[in-house]
Scaffold this active site. Structure first.
Site, PDB file in Angstrom:
ATOM      1  CD  GLU A  17      -2.739   1.141   2.342  1.00  0.00           C
ATOM      2  OE1 GLU A  17      -3.611   0.163   2.668  1.00  0.00           O
ATOM      3  OE2 GLU A  17      -3.011   1.986   3.224  1.00  0.00           O
ATOM      4  CE1 TYR A  49     -10.375   9.706  -4.115  1.00  0.00           C
ATOM      5  CE2 TYR A  49     -11.884   9.937  -1.917  1.00  0.00           C
ATOM      6  CZ  TYR A  49     -11.677  10.190  -3.318  1.00  0.00           C
ATOM      7  OH  TYR A  49     -12.508  10.995  -4.022  1.00  0.00           O
ATOM      8  N   GLY A 108     -14.601   6.130   5.007  1.00  0.00           N
ATOM      9  CA  GLY A 108     -13.768   7.316   5.293  1.00  0.00           C
ATOM     10  C   GLY A 108     -14.234   7.850   6.613  1.00  0.00           C
ATOM     11  CG  ASP A 109     -12.590   8.189   9.583  1.00  0.00           C
ATOM     12  OD1 ASP A 109     -13.604   7.587  10.269  1.00  0.00           O
ATOM     13  OD2 ASP A 109     -11.398   7.554   9.599  1.00  0.00           O
ATOM     14  CB  ALA A 126     -17.769   0.837   3.687  1.00  0.00           C
ATOM     15  CE  LYS A 166     -16.876  -3.379   5.126  1.00  0.00           C
ATOM     16  NZ  LYS A 166     -15.825  -2.301   5.438  1.00  0.00           N
ATOM     17  CD  GLN A 177      -6.461  -0.321  10.861  1.00  0.00           C
ATOM     18  OE1 GLN A 177      -5.356   0.020  10.378  1.00  0.00           O
ATOM     19  NE2 GLN A 177      -7.222   0.787  10.829  1.00  0.00           N
ATOM     20  CD  GLN A 213       5.915   3.725  11.345  1.00  0.00           C
ATOM     21  OE1 GLN A 213       6.984   3.541  11.724  1.00  0.00           O
ATOM     22  NE2 GLN A 213       5.246   2.792  10.626  1.00  0.00           N
TER      23      GLN A 213
HETATM   24  P1  FAD Z   1     -17.636   0.768   7.574  1.00  0.00           P
HETATM   25  O1  FAD Z   1     -17.330  -0.359   7.056  1.00  0.00           O
HETATM   26  O2  FAD Z   1     -18.660   1.648   7.156  1.00  0.00           O
HETATM   27  O3  FAD Z   1     -17.472   0.752   9.348  1.00  0.00           O
HETATM   28  C1  FAD Z   1     -17.596   2.031   9.915  1.00  0.00           C
HETATM   29  C2  FAD Z   1     -18.431   1.807  11.288  1.00  0.00           C
HETATM   30  O4  FAD Z   1     -19.815   1.875  10.772  1.00  0.00           O
HETATM   31  C3  FAD Z   1     -17.990   0.474  11.869  1.00  0.00           C
HETATM   32  O5  FAD Z   1     -18.190   0.690  13.345  1.00  0.00           O
HETATM   33  C4  FAD Z   1     -18.927  -0.622  11.575  1.00  0.00           C
HETATM   34  O6  FAD Z   1     -19.484  -1.553  12.282  1.00  0.00           O
HETATM   35  C5  FAD Z   1     -20.371   0.483  11.231  1.00  0.00           C
HETATM   36  N1  FAD Z   1     -21.287  -0.001  10.124  1.00  0.00           N
HETATM   37  C6  FAD Z   1     -20.875  -0.440   8.868  1.00  0.00           C
HETATM   38  N2  FAD Z   1     -21.911  -0.790   8.285  1.00  0.00           N
HETATM   39  C7  FAD Z   1     -23.110  -0.553   8.892  1.00  0.00           C
HETATM   40  C8  FAD Z   1     -24.449  -0.448   8.713  1.00  0.00           C
HETATM   41  N3  FAD Z   1     -24.951  -0.907   7.637  1.00  0.00           N
HETATM   42  N4  FAD Z   1     -25.245  -0.200   9.502  1.00  0.00           N
HETATM   43  C9  FAD Z   1     -24.614   0.446  10.768  1.00  0.00           C
HETATM   44  N5  FAD Z   1     -23.327   0.316  11.091  1.00  0.00           N
HETATM   45  C10 FAD Z   1     -22.446   0.066  10.202  1.00  0.00           C
HETATM   46  N6  FAD Z   1      -9.415   5.957   5.058  1.00  0.00           N
HETATM   47  C11 FAD Z   1      -8.984   7.180   4.057  1.00  0.00           C
HETATM   48  O7  FAD Z   1      -9.533   8.215   4.483  1.00  0.00           O
HETATM   49  N7  FAD Z   1      -8.559   6.856   3.026  1.00  0.00           N
HETATM   50  C12 FAD Z   1      -7.914   5.489   2.768  1.00  0.00           C
HETATM   51  O8  FAD Z   1      -7.516   5.305   1.584  1.00  0.00           O
HETATM   52  C13 FAD Z   1      -8.190   4.417   3.705  1.00  0.00           C
HETATM   53  N8  FAD Z   1      -7.668   3.257   3.382  1.00  0.00           N
HETATM   54  C14 FAD Z   1      -7.764   2.131   4.395  1.00  0.00           C
HETATM   55  C15 FAD Z   1      -7.538   0.972   4.056  1.00  0.00           C
HETATM   56  C16 FAD Z   1      -7.633  -0.088   4.960  1.00  0.00           C
HETATM   57  C17 FAD Z   1      -7.379  -1.485   4.644  1.00  0.00           C
HETATM   58  C18 FAD Z   1      -8.259   0.083   6.299  1.00  0.00           C
HETATM   59  C19 FAD Z   1      -8.499  -0.994   7.166  1.00  0.00           C
HETATM   60  C20 FAD Z   1      -8.914   1.318   6.539  1.00  0.00           C
HETATM   61  C21 FAD Z   1      -8.674   2.424   5.654  1.00  0.00           C
HETATM   62  N9  FAD Z   1      -9.095   3.740   5.913  1.00  0.00           N
HETATM   63  C22 FAD Z   1      -8.926   4.742   4.738  1.00  0.00           C
HETATM   64  C23 FAD Z   1      -9.830   4.133   7.327  1.00  0.00           C
HETATM   65  C24 FAD Z   1     -11.296   3.896   6.977  1.00  0.00           C
HETATM   66  O9  FAD Z   1     -11.828   4.998   6.236  1.00  0.00           O
HETATM   67  C25 FAD Z   1     -11.930   4.276   8.538  1.00  0.00           C
HETATM   68  O10 FAD Z   1     -11.401   3.140   9.269  1.00  0.00           O
HETATM   69  C26 FAD Z   1     -13.261   4.325   8.587  1.00  0.00           C
HETATM   70  O11 FAD Z   1     -13.705   5.054   9.898  1.00  0.00           O
HETATM   71  C27 FAD Z   1     -14.100   3.423   8.247  1.00  0.00           C
HETATM   72  O12 FAD Z   1     -14.147   2.937   7.227  1.00  0.00           O
HETATM   73  P2  FAD Z   1     -14.957   1.422   6.582  1.00  0.00           P
HETATM   74  O13 FAD Z   1     -14.979   1.407   5.054  1.00  0.00           O
HETATM   75  O14 FAD Z   1     -14.307   0.295   7.265  1.00  0.00           O
HETATM   76  O15 FAD Z   1     -16.379   1.726   7.234  1.00  0.00           O
END
Ligand code: FAD
Length: 290
Positions: A17, A49, A108-109, A126, A166, A177, A213
């Protein structure tokens, strides 16, 4: 090529990555990084991203370079929380136009200070993004997963329940993670399987090479430290060279154990440091081929 097919062909899929350069840095800084990583011939390279203060609009450009110049499969990360459907459609069109067929679909956040009402969001999680991408396109879609649960989740079980949604919406494989204790990952895999999550899961490994880090990672991810890892930190925190070597050795040991246990994939967070990835590759070359 769809990355999901690599998991059918290979014992262990090895991926790297990288992140785009910071907003006020030139894109040129990434070229050398990619060139050096391409030399290692990983199965795919993913491009973040907008994470870690990097710019969003460079992701497609960099993923395209990896795919079209170096002929290595690329995985473009894409977040959705602050985007509209039109913006996401525009990006997926652009990815397609650039011959990129793999997306890591993320929520994302919210950026610091971002103020909006939840019910005005086009995407809340997501899985909403996975659904839209799968509905209109022929992309292979990956998702993120959290061996120690997502920091916002109330419980591990609830996070797994949401992860399952998902996957049911079409996620083809997952990338975890980072974690420092393999037993945490093995427990997660077993629990995921018992919930019916059967897609491939790559293990996210970050070689830790300096103390700053580590502090940042722990505050962002909540990853727990194993006793063995804490001992390394205690002993070498003020010796840059020793900590770097010990961090590489620790990541190598994690990877060899994971491969021996038959994990689907290893995803190395390179932090744009090809020299570190190169050392790890050197340590595991025969293990990957065996
Ligand atoms: P989700 O899968 O949506 O989960 C987030 C939270 O919502 C979790 O607590 C989950 O339990 C809950 N949830 C999920 N679906 C539902 C639903 N349908 N109903 C109710 N609750 C739900 N961030 C960036 O900005 N850019 C990047 O390029 C990036 N790359 C990453 C790569 C990896 C491998 C990882 C592990 C993380 C990365 N992140 C990145 C960080 C990520 O964006 C954050 O961790 C973010 O807070 C959650 O994204 P997610 O897609 O996991 O969210």
């Amino acid at each position: 090529m769809h990355i999901k097919n690599l998991f059918k062909e290979k014992n262990t899929v090895i991926s790297l990555e990288i992140f785009p350069p910071k907003v006020n840095s030139s894109i040129d800084t990434i070229y050398k990084t990619i060139e050096n990583l391409a030399y290692l011939n990983p199965d795919f390279i993913s491009v973040t991203y907008g994470a870690l203060g990097s710019t969003k609009d460079k992701t497609v450009e960099i993923a395209s370079l990896i795919k079209n110049k170096y002929e290595i499969e690329s995985l473009a990360h894409l977040t959705c929380l602050t985007s509209s459907h039109d913006e996401i459609n525009q990006i997926t069109k652009n990815l397609k136009h650039n011959n990129i067929s793999n997306i890591l679909a993320l929520r994302g956040d919210f950026p610091k200070g971002y103020n909006t009402k939840e019910d005005t969001l086009s995407f809340k999680h997501a899985d909403d993004l996975v659904e839209i991408i799968k509905k209109n396109n022929d992309f292979c879609v990956a998702g993120a997963c959290y061996p120690e649960k997502h920091p916002e989740s109330l419980s591990f079980e609830n996070d797994l329940y949401n992860l399952n949604k998902k996957v049911e919406k079409g996620t083809d494989f997952l990338i975890s993670q980072l974690f420092f204790d393999n037993n945490i990952f093995y427990n997660f895999i077993n629990q995921a399987k018992s919930q019916g999550i059967n897609c491939p899961i790559s293990a996210g490994i970050m070689p830790v090479i300096n103390k700053k880090q580590i502090e940042r990672i722990v505050s962002l991810t909540g990853a727990s430290m194993s006793q063995k890892f804490l001992s390394i930190l205690d002993r070498y925190e003020y010796n840059e060279e020793a900590l770097k070597d010990a961090g590489i050795a620790y990541a190598t040991e994690q990877i060899i154990d994971l491969i021996s246990q038959g994990v689907d994939g290893i995803h190395i967070y390179t932090m744009n440091k090809p020299e570190i990835a190169k050392k790890i590759y050197g340590n595991i070359e025969s293990v990957i081929k065996a």
